[in-house]
Design a protein around this motif. Structure first.
Motif, PDB file in Angstrom:
ATOM      1  N   ALA A  62     -49.091  43.207-105.651  1.00 57.32           N
ATOM      2  CA  ALA A  62     -48.795  44.629-105.827  1.00 57.32           C
ATOM      3  C   ALA A  62     -48.469  45.249-104.466  1.00 57.32           C
ATOM      4  O   ALA A  62     -49.121  44.949-103.460  1.00 57.32           O
ATOM      5  CB  ALA A  62     -49.972  45.340-106.458  1.00 57.32           C
ATOM      6  N   GLY A  63     -47.423  46.074-104.469  1.00 55.86           N
ATOM      7  CA  GLY A  63     -46.948  46.682-103.228  1.00 55.86           C
ATOM      8  C   GLY A  63     -45.852  45.893-102.550  1.00 55.86           C
ATOM      9  O   GLY A  63     -45.212  46.389-101.613  1.00 55.86           O
ATOM     10  N   GLN A  90     -30.337  34.532-119.174  1.00 57.81           N
ATOM     11  CA  GLN A  90     -31.474  33.850-119.775  1.00 57.81           C
ATOM     12  C   GLN A  90     -32.803  34.462-119.356  1.00 57.81           C
ATOM     13  O   GLN A  90     -33.839  34.174-119.957  1.00 57.81           O
ATOM     14  CB  GLN A  90     -31.453  32.353-119.407  1.00 57.81           C
ATOM     15  CG  GLN A  90     -32.023  32.007-118.037  1.00 57.81           C
ATOM     16  CD  GLN A  90     -31.152  32.436-116.869  1.00 57.81           C
ATOM     17  OE1 GLN A  90     -30.003  32.855-117.057  1.00 57.81           O
ATOM     18  NE2 GLN A  90     -31.682  32.327-115.658  1.00 57.81           N
ATOM     19  N   GLY A  91     -32.797  35.283-118.333  1.00 55.20           N
ATOM     20  CA  GLY A  91     -34.003  35.964-117.877  1.00 55.20           C
ATOM     21  C   GLY A  91     -34.690  35.249-116.728  1.00 55.20           C
ATOM     22  O   GLY A  91     -34.568  34.031-116.564  1.00 55.20           O
ATOM     23  N   THR A  92     -35.411  36.036-115.934  1.00 51.16           N
ATOM     24  CA  THR A  92     -36.203  35.486-114.837  1.00 51.16           C
ATOM     25  C   THR A  92     -37.552  36.210-114.814  1.00 51.16           C
ATOM     26  O   THR A  92     -37.604  37.434-114.967  1.00 51.16           O
ATOM     27  CB  THR A  92     -35.464  35.612-113.487  1.00 51.16           C
ATOM     28  OG1 THR A  92     -36.214  34.965-112.458  1.00 51.16           O
ATOM     29  CG2 THR A  92     -35.240  37.066-113.087  1.00 51.16           C
ATOM     30  N   GLN A  93     -38.609  35.451-114.655  1.00 56.33           N
ATOM     31  CA  GLN A  93     -39.957  36.007-114.734  1.00 56.33           C
ATOM     32  C   GLN A  93     -40.356  36.663-113.417  1.00 56.33           C
ATOM     33  O   GLN A  93     -40.208  36.069-112.335  1.00 56.33           O
ATOM     34  CB  GLN A  93     -40.970  34.902-115.060  1.00 56.33           C
ATOM     35  CG  GLN A  93     -42.422  35.353-115.074  1.00 56.33           C
ATOM     36  CD  GLN A  93     -42.752  36.242-116.249  1.00 56.33           C
ATOM     37  OE1 GLN A  93     -42.392  35.939-117.386  1.00 56.33           O
ATOM     38  NE2 GLN A  93     -43.458  37.345-115.993  1.00 56.33           N
ATOM     39  N   VAL A  94     -40.878  37.875-113.528  1.00 59.31           N
ATOM     40  CA  VAL A  94     -41.468  38.577-112.379  1.00 59.31           C
ATOM     41  C   VAL A  94     -42.925  38.851-112.720  1.00 59.31           C
ATOM     42  O   VAL A  94     -43.223  39.473-113.750  1.00 59.31           O
ATOM     43  CB  VAL A  94     -40.729  39.892-112.083  1.00 59.31           C
ATOM     44  CG1 VAL A  94     -41.490  40.699-111.034  1.00 59.31           C
ATOM     45  CG2 VAL A  94     -39.311  39.608-111.617  1.00 59.31           C
ATOM     46  N   THR A  95     -43.826  38.380-111.875  1.00 56.99           N
ATOM     47  CA  THR A  95     -45.251  38.598-112.082  1.00 56.99           C
ATOM     48  C   THR A  95     -45.821  39.287-110.844  1.00 56.99           C
ATOM     49  O   THR A  95     -45.679  38.784-109.731  1.00 56.99           O
ATOM     50  CB  THR A  95     -45.984  37.269-112.321  1.00 56.99           C
ATOM     51  OG1 THR A  95     -45.393  36.602-113.448  1.00 56.99           O
ATOM     52  CG2 THR A  95     -47.462  37.516-112.603  1.00 56.99           C
ATOM     53  N   VAL A  96     -46.446  40.440-111.072  1.00 62.83           N
ATOM     54  CA  VAL A  96     -47.034  41.208-109.985  1.00 62.83           C
ATOM     55  C   VAL A  96     -48.543  41.161-110.139  1.00 62.83           C
ATOM     56  O   VAL A  96     -49.091  41.616-111.156  1.00 62.83           O
ATOM     57  CB  VAL A  96     -46.535  42.663-109.989  1.00 62.83           C
ATOM     58  CG1 VAL A  96     -47.107  43.416-108.784  1.00 62.83           C
ATOM     59  CG2 VAL A  96     -45.019  42.708-109.985  1.00 62.83           C
ATOM     60  N   SER A  97     -49.214  40.613-109.155  1.00 63.17           N
ATOM     61  CA  SER A  97     -50.674  40.496-109.211  1.00 63.17           C
ATOM     62  C   SER A  97     -51.316  41.689-108.506  1.00 63.17           C
ATOM     63  O   SER A  97     -50.849  42.135-107.458  1.00 63.17           O
ATOM     64  CB  SER A  97     -51.127  39.197-108.561  1.00 63.17           C
ATOM     65  OG  SER A  97     -50.798  39.199-107.196  1.00 63.17           O
ATOM     66  N   SER A  98     -52.385  42.184-109.123  1.00 64.51           N
ATOM     67  CA  SER A  98     -53.049  43.375-108.552  1.00 64.51           C
ATOM     68  C   SER A  98     -54.244  42.971-107.694  1.00 64.51           C
ATOM     69  O   SER A  98     -54.627  41.820-107.650  1.00 64.51           O
ATOM     70  CB  SER A  98     -53.491  44.303-109.674  1.00 64.51           C
ATOM     71  OG  SER A  98     -54.282  43.593-110.596  1.00 64.51           O
TER      72      SER A  98
END
Length: 125
Positions: free
Chosen positions: A14-15, A117-125
């Protein structure tokens, strides 16, 4: 045959920041509107940003305004989504889309004719 290939997704704190790319091929896209959408688990696919390829005018969802920037590189036939100040709620699969009519900077998914097809974005807090 239009092809849209996204890249640049990943895991970020995050950030942090990420830049997504959408490489477009198979057409001349100068008259198109290009968009980015995202879909989180259990949620509808939602509009993020759009750009008119010819003039470069843009539109953003309120949730990303001031944090995300959409742009295009004519020479590379590529659209970008620069994402800054990422939040956990930005976690989703991000999709690139193309609207061949190029009339409006549409926020509705059904206005777009072609999808990546899409691309995954994962934001960890």
């Amino acid at each position: 045959q239009v092809q849209l290939v996204e890249s640049g997704g990943g895991l970020v704190q995050a950030g942090g920041s990420l830049r997504l790319s959408c490489a477009a091929s198979g057409r001349t896209f100068s008259s198109y509107v290009m968009g980015w959408f995202r879909q989180a688990p259990g949620k509808e696919r939602e509009f993020v940003a759009a750009i008119r390829w010819s003039r470069g005018d843009t539109r953003y969802a309120d949730s990303v305004k001031g944090r995300f920037t959409i742009s295009r590189d004519n020479a590379k036939n590529t659209v970008y989504l620069q994402m800054n100040s990422l939040k956990s709620e930005d976690t989703a699969v991000y999709y690139c889309a193309a609207d061949r009519s190029g009339t409006y900077l549409s926020t509705g998914r059904y206005a777009y004719d072609y999808w990546g097809q899409g691309t995954q974005v994962t934001v960890s807090s």
